[in-house]
Design a protein around this motif. Structure first.
Motif, PDB file in Angstrom:
ATOM      1  N   ILE A 161      -4.555  -3.369 -18.095  1.00  8.96           N
ATOM      2  CA  ILE A 161      -5.055  -2.182 -17.377  1.00  8.96           C
ATOM      3  C   ILE A 161      -5.197  -0.737 -17.772  1.00  8.96           C
ATOM      4  N   PRO A 162      -3.653  -0.611 -17.999  1.00  9.82           N
ATOM      5  CA  PRO A 162      -3.453   0.811 -18.213  1.00  9.82           C
ATOM      6  C   PRO A 162      -3.951   1.397 -19.421  1.00  9.82           C
ATOM      7  N   ASN A 163      -4.713   0.799 -20.257  1.00 12.97           N
ATOM      8  CA  ASN A 163      -5.539   1.182 -21.430  1.00 12.97           C
ATOM      9  C   ASN A 163      -6.909   1.170 -21.242  1.00 12.97           C
ATOM     10  N   LEU A 164      -7.451   0.910 -20.238  1.00 15.60           N
ATOM     11  CA  LEU A 164      -8.866   1.115 -19.671  1.00 15.60           C
ATOM     12  C   LEU A 164      -9.508   2.296 -20.028  1.00 15.60           C
ATOM     13  N   GLU A 165     -10.779   2.216 -20.468  1.00 14.41           N
ATOM     14  CA  GLU A 165     -11.533   3.803 -20.625  1.00 14.41           C
ATOM     15  C   GLU A 165     -11.396   4.437 -19.306  1.00 14.41           C
ATOM     16  N   ASN A 166     -11.136   5.776 -19.154  1.00 14.69           N
ATOM     17  CA  ASN A 166     -11.309   6.704 -18.291  1.00 14.69           C
ATOM     18  C   ASN A 166     -10.007   6.428 -17.232  1.00 14.69           C
ATOM     19  N   SER A 167      -9.426   5.314 -17.417  1.00 13.24           N
ATOM     20  CA  SER A 167      -8.085   5.124 -16.637  1.00 13.24           C
ATOM     21  C   SER A 167      -6.864   4.844 -17.166  1.00 13.24           C
ATOM     22  N   ASN A 168      -6.628   5.720 -18.294  1.00 21.38           N
ATOM     23  CA  ASN A 168      -5.411   5.534 -19.135  1.00 21.38           C
ATOM     24  C   ASN A 168      -4.480   6.151 -18.671  1.00 21.38           C
ATOM     25  N   PHE A 169      -3.141   5.523 -18.569  1.00 24.54           N
ATOM     26  CA  PHE A 169      -1.991   6.003 -17.905  1.00 24.54           C
ATOM     27  C   PHE A 169      -0.653   5.438 -18.610  1.00 24.54           C
ATOM     28  N   SER A 170       0.331   5.898 -18.549  1.00 22.60           N
ATOM     29  CA  SER A 170       1.484   5.359 -19.129  1.00 22.60           C
ATOM     30  C   SER A 170       2.436   4.665 -18.053  1.00 22.60           C
ATOM     31  N   THR A 171       2.753   3.430 -18.250  1.00 24.98           N
ATOM     32  CA  THR A 171       3.331   2.810 -17.453  1.00 24.98           C
ATOM     33  C   THR A 171       5.082   3.158 -17.425  1.00 24.98           C
TER      34      THR A 171
ATOM     35  N   CYS B 172     -13.464   4.582   6.892  1.00 26.05           N
ATOM     36  CA  CYS B 172     -12.090   5.300   6.430  1.00 26.05           C
ATOM     37  C   CYS B 172     -12.012   5.321   5.110  1.00 26.05           C
ATOM     38  N   ILE B 173     -11.950   6.520   4.472  1.00 27.28           N
ATOM     39  CA  ILE B 173     -11.890   6.396   3.305  1.00 27.28           C
ATOM     40  C   ILE B 173     -10.224   6.713   2.748  1.00 27.28           C
ATOM     41  N   SER B 174      -9.993   5.723   1.948  1.00 23.59           N
ATOM     42  CA  SER B 174      -8.396   5.819   1.767  1.00 23.59           C
ATOM     43  C   SER B 174      -8.435   6.632   0.183  1.00 23.59           C
ATOM     44  N   GLY B 175      -7.010   6.698  -0.187  1.00 22.18           N
ATOM     45  CA  GLY B 175      -6.833   7.585  -1.321  1.00 22.18           C
ATOM     46  C   GLY B 175      -7.387   7.021  -2.640  1.00 22.18           C
ATOM     47  N   ASP B 176      -7.786   5.755  -2.744  1.00 22.07           N
ATOM     48  CA  ASP B 176      -8.158   5.223  -3.895  1.00 22.07           C
ATOM     49  C   ASP B 176      -9.595   4.895  -3.787  1.00 22.07           C
ATOM     50  N   GLY B 177     -10.339   5.521  -2.779  1.00 22.32           N
ATOM     51  CA  GLY B 177     -11.807   5.346  -2.606  1.00 22.32           C
ATOM     52  C   GLY B 177     -12.262   4.149  -2.243  1.00 22.32           C
ATOM     53  N   ALA B 178     -11.462   3.165  -1.840  1.00 18.52           N
ATOM     54  CA  ALA B 178     -11.947   1.828  -1.314  1.00 18.52           C
ATOM     55  C   ALA B 178     -12.444   2.126   0.214  1.00 18.52           C
ATOM     56  N   ALA B 179     -13.329   1.226   0.324  1.00 20.05           N
ATOM     57  CA  ALA B 179     -14.055   1.424   1.858  1.00 20.05           C
ATOM     58  C   ALA B 179     -13.812   0.034   2.585  1.00 20.05           C
ATOM     59  N   GLN B 180     -13.481   0.379   3.900  1.00 21.27           N
ATOM     60  CA  GLN B 180     -13.126  -0.814   4.718  1.00 21.27           C
ATOM     61  C   GLN B 180     -14.381  -0.721   5.903  1.00 21.27           C
ATOM     62  N   PRO B 181     -14.678  -1.911   6.448  1.00 23.23           N
ATOM     63  CA  PRO B 181     -15.824  -1.873   7.315  1.00 23.23           C
ATOM     64  C   PRO B 181     -15.019  -1.347   8.802  1.00 23.23           C
TER      65      PRO B 181
ATOM     66  N   VAL C 212      -8.172   6.995 -12.644  1.00 21.26           N
ATOM     67  CA  VAL C 212      -6.658   6.654 -13.001  1.00 21.26           C
ATOM     68  C   VAL C 212      -5.985   6.135 -11.578  1.00 21.26           C
ATOM     69  N   LEU C 213      -6.392   6.426 -10.741  1.00 19.35           N
ATOM     70  CA  LEU C 213      -6.017   6.086  -9.574  1.00 19.35           C
ATOM     71  C   LEU C 213      -6.280   4.717  -9.156  1.00 19.35           C
TER      72      LEU C 213
ATOM     73  N   GLU D 125       0.781  -1.302  -0.008  1.00 27.41           N
ATOM     74  CA  GLU D 125      -0.077   0.257   0.023  1.00 27.41           C
ATOM     75  C   GLU D 125       0.858   1.377  -0.068  1.00 27.41           C
ATOM     76  N   ASN D 126       2.128   1.283   0.625  1.00 30.99           N
ATOM     77  CA  ASN D 126       2.914   2.501   0.748  1.00 30.99           C
ATOM     78  C   ASN D 126       3.645   2.501  -0.542  1.00 30.99           C
ATOM     79  N   ILE D 127       3.884   1.549  -1.291  1.00 27.56           N
ATOM     80  CA  ILE D 127       4.590   1.402  -2.634  1.00 27.56           C
ATOM     81  C   ILE D 127       3.378   2.238  -3.525  1.00 27.56           C
ATOM     82  N   LYS D 128       2.324   1.764  -3.318  1.00 28.23           N
ATOM     83  CA  LYS D 128       1.185   2.180  -4.447  1.00 28.23           C
ATOM     84  C   LYS D 128       1.149   3.811  -4.014  1.00 28.23           C
ATOM     85  N   LYS D 129       1.007   4.214  -2.843  1.00 27.42           N
ATOM     86  CA  LYS D 129       0.737   5.651  -2.559  1.00 27.42           C
ATOM     87  C   LYS D 129       1.904   6.411  -2.951  1.00 27.42           C
ATOM     88  N   LEU D 130       3.253   5.918  -2.878  1.00 29.45           N
ATOM     89  CA  LEU D 130       4.158   6.732  -3.423  1.00 29.45           C
ATOM     90  C   LEU D 130       4.062   6.946  -4.899  1.00 29.45           C
TER      91      LEU D 130
END
Length: 1199
Positions: free
Chosen positions: A342-352, A201-210, A303-304, A130-135
Motif C-alpha cells: 500500500i505505501p508504494n501505490l501510484e499517487n499514494s506513495n509514502f514512507s513507513t 459529514c465529510i471526514s479528513g480522508d474524504g470518506a462519506a457516511q450516511p 496519500v491520506l 480513527e484518532n490514531i490515524k488522524k494523529l
C-alpha cells in the motif's frame, strides 16, 4: 473512501455469514474477552517498521466470506435483504460490518474500564483507531485536529473532542462558556461559523457516511443527552472492602460503554496501544482475511487515503486489501493489494519510516507535556494551520466559578479510582505499587466535588488508609520503599514548569495570539514530526510515585487517621437526617470523664458495669442495632462507616501499643479509650459481628488491662500521666464527633477512666482481662486462637497475683500500725481473705495453661501470706510471758505446705533455677523462723522441754536441708550465714541442755559430740564469710565456755590441762577476727583524720562507713579478756603444781614462762582504763601473737 457495504451486497444476497469478523490470531465468541494471543509480526517497507496485533476482545459473529459482485452491478440499488431481520445480521437497520457512527468522546474510557489491568502499566496509548490515524496523518493533512488527552500512570487516553458539538450543547446547558470564549479569541471566527452539512459529514480522508433519518437522529441525540446527563449524576459505586473489590460494570449504562467491534493490543515499533476498531473484515476460500474498500475509478488514491488503508490493515492485522472500483455507482473491477504494498501505490506513495517517526514524536511530545494525572489536556490544530498546541483545560477550568464544569472530570476520576481498586487487589503481591495506588487515589479525590460524590471520596480515603500496614515493623517499610519524599504526584513542580528545549518544541512567543500563553506546549510546525527523534522526551514518565516513608509508628497511624477522618466526613455529609442530631461544635473538646475520687468506680460499681457489658456482648446478635444518625443498614454509608470506624479503632490500638513501649501510659490510656469508643460505635451499628472483630476487641481489652496495671505500678508519675490523658488533638475530636452521631461511646468507660486509687486501677485491669477471657469463651475463639487465650489467662493470673500482693501488703501495714498486745482486727482478716482468694484464682489460671513457674511463684506468695498471718498472731500475744502459740505454728505449717507445693509444681531445678532457688530459700527461712521462735519462746506450758528441743532440732535441720550453701549465686553468702546461724543455735541449745539437764550419761555424751560438731561447723561457715567478726568471736567464746564447763567436771590434772590447752588454742584462733576488727578500726580512724583535715563540719559521732557494732565489740572484747585471763591463770596454777610434784620438763617450763608473761601484760592492760578500742585490740593481738609463737615453738596443744 466509499461505503464498503455496497461492495459486499453479493454476500448479503447470497445469504452468506455476516462479513464483520476479527483479524486472524484467534477471535473469541461474541462479547467475550480474549486472552492475549500473539499476532503476526509484519516487517514492512524494507524492514523499516515492525508491527504486531493481538485481538483482546471481539463482539463480531463468525467471519463472512468475501464474494465479488458482477461487473456492471448498480450499487445505488438496495439488495433484496435490505432492512430484514436476521439472527446472523442482527436487528433491522444495523450492520455488523462495523459501527460507522461517529466515535463518542469517552470511547477510550470504555476500553480502559474493560482492560483495567493494562492501564498505567503495559499500554502507552488507549484510543479509537480513527484518532490514531488522524494523529499520524497530521503532517500530511490540513484538517483540524481536536483531541482530549488524559494520563493515567504511563498510559495516555486519547479521545475526539468535537468543539462544534460541545458548543452546541453549551448553548443549551450553559456549560463550557469559559472554553467557548477562550476558543473564540483563539480561532478564526469564519471557521467557527461553518455549519455541518445536513446530508453528510465529510471526514479528513474524504470518506462519506450516511446521515440517519430525522427520527433516528432525534432519538440518537436524545439518548446521548440523557447519557451525558446520567454521567454527571450517577457513577460506578465504590468498593465496600478491599477483599471484595469488583470491577463495577455499571459504567456501561452511563455513556462509557465500549462500543467497538473489536479491541486490539497493537504494538507499533516500541509503542504499545490498546485500539478500538470497527473495520469490517472478510474471509473465506483463498482470502483468509481481507479488508474491502469502495473507490471512484475517476479519482486516484491520495496519500491520506493510502495511510488510512495501511494503518487500518496494520491495526487489525489484515494482510490484504480488496479495492472495488466503480463509475457513478456501477461496479467496474476488483483489485487485490497486499498490505505491505500500500505505501508504494501510484499517487499514494509514502514512507513507513516517516510514519513511525511521526508516531514516536507525537507520543514523546504528549508524554513530556501531559504530566499531571487527572488533568484534561486539549491537543488542537486549526484547519489549514501547521501549529499544534497543547492546553491544560483543567487549569483553565479551575480559574472559573465552577471548576467541575469539565465533563471529563468524572470519567477520569472513575478511571483513576478503578485502576487503584484493581491494583489494591494485587497489593499483597507487590508492595512497590503502593506509591502508584496512593497517587491515583489522591488525584481521584482532587478531581471530585465532596458534596456531589461522597461515596467515591469515602471509599478512596478508606483505600488510602488501607495502604498503611499498621501491624508491620518500621524497618520493612524503610527497606522496601524509596526514600525520595512524599509528593502527591509523580512529577515535581520544577519538572512541570520547566519549558522544553528547542529540540523538544517551545512555548509561543510574543508574536502569537494573546491567549497563546495559555498553551502548555507548542509544535511550531507539523513538519518537525517527520524528523527522527525530534521530540524524544527528556521527561520520563515515572512508573510510580514514591510511597511516604513513615519513620515511626505514630506518624503512620496519624496518616491513617487523617484519611479515615476524611472518609467519615464524606459519609456523614451524605446522611440527610442531620437536623435530628444534637448540634455539636467540632471546635469544642469533648470532656473526658475523670474523677479525683474512685467512689463511683469502686470494685462493686465496676462489677455491675462489667456484668452489663458482658450481657450486652453476649446478646448483641439477637438485638437489632440502629443508627442514631439515620443510616440505613446495608446502604453504602452504613458499610463504609463500619469499615472506617474499624480502621480507626485499629490505628488507635497501634498508637496505644506504641505509647506503652515508650512508657507514656497516660497517652496510651487515651488512645486505647479512643480505640474502644470506636469499637463501641462499631458494635452499635454492626448486626453480625465477625470473629476477627471480636478477637480485636479481646486484644484491645487486654492492652487496656496492661495499661491500667502499668499506671498502678508507676503511681509516682500520676500527674504527668493525667496531663497526657486529657490532651486531645483536633483530629481526635472530629473523629469522636462522628462516632457520637451513632453511639454514646460509654460502654467501655469503666475500663478506660484514669483513677487515682491504686486498688481501683488494679481492679479495672483485672476486669479488662476477665472481659477479654469471657469474649474468647462465649464466641468460641478459644480454640481458634490458643495463643491469645494463653496470653489472657497469663495476664489474669499475673493481675490476681498483683492484687493479692496489694492486699497482703495492706494487711502487713495494718499489722505494723497495730500496737503490741492487741488482737488481730477484722480489717486484717478481711484483707487476708481477699489476698488468699486472689492468689487461689491466679494459681488456677496458671495451672489451666500449664504454667508451672508462675503457679510456683503464686504458691510462694501464699506461703508468705501465711507467714504474715502467723506473725500477726505473734504480735497479738497478750500474756506477760511470750510463748510460741498454736496459731503461729498452724500458719507456719501452712506456709511450709504451700512452699512444698511450689517445689512439686516445678518438679526439678532445671525447669526454672531462679524460682527453684527462691522457693527453697523461703522454705528454709520458714523452718528457721519457726525453730527460732520455738527455741526463744518455748511453749513450756503446752509441751515438754525434750519435745520442744526435738522439734527445734528437726526444724533447724530442715532449714539446713533447703539452704543451698554450695551453688554459687548472689544468695550464697546469705545461705552460708543462715547455715552458720543454724549450727550456732543448735550448738547453743545442746550446750544449754548439758548445763541444765541431768540425764543418762549416754545422752550427755551424745550432746557433747553434737555441741562440738555444730560449733565447729558454725565457725567454718563464719570463717567463709569473712565479714562477720562479732558472730565468729561470739561462737569462739561459747566454745571456750563449753571447754570451761567440761574442765569443771574433770578431776585429773592432766585432763584439766589438756582441756585448758584446747581452750587456749581456740583463743589463739581468734587472731584473724581481731585482725579484721583492727583493719576496720584503722580505716575508720584514717577517715576521721582526713575529714578533720578537710574541715568537714558536723562529722557524725558514728561513722557510717564501717559496719562494725562497736558496743558489741567492746562487750565481747571484755568477755574475751576476762576468759583469757582466767585460762592463763588456771594454766599457770596447773603447770606450777605439776612441776612441783613431778618435776617439769623444759617445754612445760617454757610454756609456763610465756603464760606468766602474757598474763602479766594482760593484767596491766586491763588496769589501764584510758586505752581506746583500737589500742586494746592491738594489745590483744600482741598477746595472741606471743602465745602463737610459743605454741608453734613447743608444738604443744590439743592433738
Amino acid at each position: 473512501m466509499g461505503d464498503p457495504r455496497g461492495a459486499g451486497a453479493e454476500s448479503g444476497l447470497a445469504g452468506k455469514s455476516d462479513p464483520g469478523a476479527p483479524a486472524p490470531g484467534g477471535a473469541s465468541l461474541k462479547g467475550e474477552r480474549e486472552e492475549p494471543n500473539q499476532g503476526s509480526v509484519l516487517f514492512l517497507g524494507g524492514n523499516e517498521v515492525k508491527s504486531s496485533a493481538v485481538v483482546k476482545y471481539s463482539s463480531a459473529p463468525p467471519q463472512a466470506a468475501f464474494a465479488r459482485l458482477q461487473e456492471k452491478t448498480d450499487l445505488k440499488l438496495p439488495p433484496a435483504n435490505w432492512l430484514r431481520e436476521s439472527a446472523k445480521l442482527g436487528p433491522a437497520g444495523a450492520t455488523i460490518l462495523g459501527n460507522s457512527k461517529k466515535g463518542k468522546p469517552f470511547s477510550s474510557f470504555g476500553m480502559a474500564y474493560d482492560f483495567i489491568d493494562s492501564i498505567g502499566n503495559d499500554v502507552d496509548v488507549v484510543s479509537d483507531s480513527e484518532n490514531i490515524k488522524k494523529l499520524l496523518k497530521i503532517p500530511y493533512s490540513k484538517s483540524h485536529v481536536s483531541m482530549a488527552v488524559h494520563r493515567i500512570g504511563r498510559t495516555l487516553l486519547l479521545d475526539d473532542l468535537d468543539i462544534q458539538e460541545l458548543f452546541m450543547r453549551s448553548s443549551q446547558t450553559g456549560d463550557w462558556t469559559w472554553l467557548k470564549e477562550f476558543y473564540q479569541r483563539l480561532i478564526d471566527q469564519k471557521w467557527q461559523r461553518k455549519k455541518k452539512s445536513k446530508e453528510h459529514c465529510i471526514s479528513g480522508d474524504g470518506a462519506a457516511q450516511p446521515v440517519p433519518p430525522p427520527e433516528e437522529q432525534h432519538q440518537e441525540e436524545t439518548t446521548e443527552d440523557q447519557t451525558a446527563e446520567a454521567g454527571r449524576v450517577s457513577w460506578p459505586a465504590p468498593f465496600e472492602m478491599p477483599s471484595s473489590l469488583s470491577e463495577d460494570a455499571s459504567a456501561s449504562n452511563q455513556g462509557l460503554k465500549n462500543d467497538f467491534v473489536r479491541n486490539i493490543l497493537w504494538t507499533f515499533e516500541d509503542i504499545h496501544m490498546l485500539v478500538g476498531s470497527n473495520m469490517p473484515i472478510f474471509g473465506g476460500g483463498r482470502y483468509p482475511a481481507v479488508s474491502l474498500r469502495l473507490r471512484d475509478n475517476n479519482k486516484p488514491i491520495n496519500v491520506l487515503t493510502g495511510i488510512d488503508y495501511w494503518l487500518d490493515n496494520l491495526i487489525c492485522n489484515v494482510p490484504e486489501l480488496v479495492m472495488c472500483f466503480h463509475v457513478n455507482g456501477i461496479v467496474q473491477k476488483y483489485e487485490m493489494i497486499k498490505t505491505e504494498d500500500i505505501p508504494n501505490l501510484e499517487n499514494s506513495n509514502f514512507s513507513t519510516k516517516v510514519v513511525k517517526d511521526i508516531a514516536q514524536n507525537i507520543l514523546s511530545f504528549l508524554k513530556a507535556n501531559c504530566t499531571k494525572e487527572g488533568h484534561t489536556y486539549w491537543l488542537f490544530k486549526a484547519s489549514g494551520s501547521d501549529i499544534v498546541k497543547l492546553y491544560d483545560l483543567t487549569t483553565l477550568c479551575e480559574e472559573t466559578e465552577d471548576k467541575y464544569q469539565n465533563p471529563f472530570t468524572m470519567p477520569v476520576a472513575i478511571l483513576l479510582y478503578k485502576v487503584a481498586c484493581n491494583m489494591m487487589l494485587k497489593k499483597n503481591q507487590n508492595r512497590k505499587h503502593y506509591g502508584t495506588i496512593r497517587t491515583l487515589l489522591l488525584n481521584c479525590v482532587k478531581l471530585l466535588d465532596k458534596g456531589r460524590h461522597p461515596q467515591i471520596i469515602a471509599s478512596a480515603n478508606y483505600m488510602l488508609s488501607e495502604l498503611f500496614q499498621l501491624d508491620e515493623p518500621k524497618k520493612e517499610e524503610g527497606g522496601e520503599f524509596p526514600l525520595n519524599g512524599n509528593s502527591d504526584e509523580s512529577y515535581s513542580e520544577e519538572e512541570e514548569e520547566m519549558p522544553d528545549s528547542d529540540e523538544n518544541g517551545s512555548y509561543s512567543t510574543s508574536s502569537d495570539p494573546p491567549d497563546d500563553n495559555k498553551a502548555v506546549a507548542v509544535i511550531k510546525s507539523v513538519g518537525e514530526l517527520s524528523v527522527p527523534e525530534k521530540y524524544k522526551s527528556t521527561h520520563q514518565i515515572r512508573p510510580s510515585c514514591a510511597f511516604p516513608v513513615c519513620h515511626d509508628t505514630e506518624e503512620r497511624c496519624r496518616l491513617v487517621l487523617n484519611y479515615v477522618l476524611e472518609g467519615l466526613k464524606s459519609v456523614d455529609s451524605s446522611i440527610k437526617k442531620e437536623s435530628d442530631l444534637p448540634a455539636a461544635d467540632p471546635s469544642t473538646p469533648i470532656p473526658l470523664k475523670y474523677e479525683d475520687e474512685s467512689a463511683s468506680v469502686g470494685p462493686e460499681c465496676l462489677e455491675k458495669q462489667m456484668a452489663l457489658f458482658l450481657d450486652k456482648m453476649g446478646s448483641f446478635r439477637e438485638v437489632k442495632h440502629s443508627s442514631q444518625s439515620g443510616m440505613i443498614p446495608g446502604s453504602w454509608q452504613y458499610k463504609m462507616k463500619l469499615q472506617l470506624i474499624l480502621k480507626s479503632s485499629k490505628a488507635y490500638y497501634v498508637l496505644s501499643d506504641a505509647a506503652v513501649s515508650l512508657q507514656k501510659y497516660g497517652r496510651a490510656l487515651r488512645y486505647i479509650k479512643l480505640a474502644l469508643q470506636c469499637h463501641d460505635t462499631y458494635c452499635c451499628l454492626c448486626t453480625n459481628m465477625l470473629s476477627e472483630v471480636l478477637l480485636f476487641l479481646c486484644q484491645s481489652l487486654t492492652l487496656c488491662g496492661d495499661i491500667q496495671l502499668m499506671l498502678a505500678q508507676n503511681a509516682n508519675n500520676r500527674a504527668a500521666y493525667l496531663e497526657e490523658y486529657n490532651y486531645q488533638t483536633k483530629e481526635d475530636q472530629e473523629i469522636l464527633h462522628s462516632l457520637h452521631r451513632e453511639s454514646s461511646c460509654q460502654v467501655f468507660s469503666w475500663a478506660t477512666d484514669l483513677s487515682t486509687d491504686l486498688e481501683c486501677q488494679l481492679s479495672i485491669s483485672c476486669k479488662c482481662y476477665e472481659a477479654a477471657n469471657e469474649i474468647l469463651l462465649f464466641s468460641n475463639l478459644k480454640g481458634q486462637n490458643p495463643e491469645q487465650y494463653t496470653q489472657v489467662l497469663k495476664r489474669m493470673g499475673n493481675i490476681r497475683n498483683e492484687i493479692g500482693v496489694f492486699y497482703m501488703n495492706q494487711a502487713a501495714a495494718l499489722q505494723s500500725e497495730r500496737g503490741e498486745n492487741k488482737a488481730v482486727s477484722a480489717a486484717e482478716q478481711q484483707l487476708w481473705k481477699k489476698s488468699f482468694s486472689c492468689f487461689e484464682k491466679g494459681i488456677q489460671n496458671f495451672e489451666s495453661i500449664d504454667d508451672a513457674t508462675n503457679a510456683a511463684l503464686l504458691l510462694c506468695n501464699m506461703g508468705r501470706l501465711m507467714r504474715i498471718c502467723a506473725h500477726a498472731h505473734c504480735a497479738a500475744a497478750v500474756d506477760f510471758k511470750r510463748e510460741f502459740s498454736h496459731e503461729e505454728a498452724l500458719y507456719y505449717n501452712k506456709a511450709v505446705d504451700y512452699y512444698l507445693k511450689a517445689l512439686r509444681s516445678l518438679r526439678e531445678r532445671e525447669v526454672h533455677p531462679a524460682v527453684w532457688d527462691s522457693v527453697n530459700w523461703e522454705l528454709s527461712t520458714t523452718y528457721f523462723t519457726m525453730a527460732t521462735l520455738l527455741q526463744d519462746y518455748a511453749p513450756l506450758s503446752r509441751k515438754a522441754q525434750e519435745q520442744i528441743e526435738k522439734e527445734v532440732s528437726e526444724s533447724m535441720m530442715k532449714s539446713l536441708k533447703y539452704c543451698d550453701v554450695d551453688t554459687v549465686s548472689a544468695r550464697q553468702p546469705l545461705c552460708q550465714y543462715r547455715a552458720a546461724t543454724v549450727h550456732h543455735r543448735l550448738a547453743s541449745m545442746y550446750h544449754s541442755c548439758l548445763r541444765n539437764q541431768v540425764g543418762d550419761e549416754h545422752q550427755r555424751k551424745q550432746h557433747r559430740v553434737l555441741v562440738d560438731l555444730h560449733y565447729s561447723k558454725a565457725v567454718k561457715f563464719f570463717h567463709l564469710l569473712k565479714d562477720v567478726p562479732c558472730e565468729l568471736l561470739r561462737v569462739q567464746l561459747e566454745r571456750v565456755a563449753f571447754a570451761e564447763f567440761q574442765m569443771a567436771s574433770q578431776n585429773s590434772s592432766a585432763g584439766k590441762l589438756k582441756t585448758l590447752s584446747g581452750a587456749l588454742d581456740i583463743m589463739i584462733k581468734t587472731q584473724s577476727v581481731f585482725q579484721l576488727i583492727r583493719k576496720e578500726l584503722v580505716a575508720e580512724f584514717e577517715q576521721r583524720l582526713e575529714d578533720n583535715k578537710s574541715n568537714v563540719e558536723n562529722v557524725p559521732a558514728e561513722d557510717s562507713s564501717t559496719s562494725l557494732n562497736k558496743e558489741e565489740i567492746v562487750k565481747l572484747l571484755g568477755i574475751f579478756e576476762s576468759r583469757l585471763s582466767f585460762l592463763l591463770l588456771q594454766s599457770i596454777k596447773l603447770l606450777t603444781s605439776t612441776k612441783r610434784k613431778v618435776g617439769g620438763n623444759s617445754e612445760e617450763e617454757e610454756i609456763l614462762k610465756t603464760n606468766k608473761n602474757v598474763y602479766s601484760l594482760l593484767l596491766r592492760s586491763a588496769a589501764n582504763k584510758n586505752l581506746t578500742l583500737l589500742e586494746r585490740t592491738e594489745v590483744v593481738l600482741n598477746l595472741l601473737e606471743k602465745l602463737t609463737r610459743d605454741n608453734e615453738g613447743n608444738n604443744l596443744g590439743i592433738q
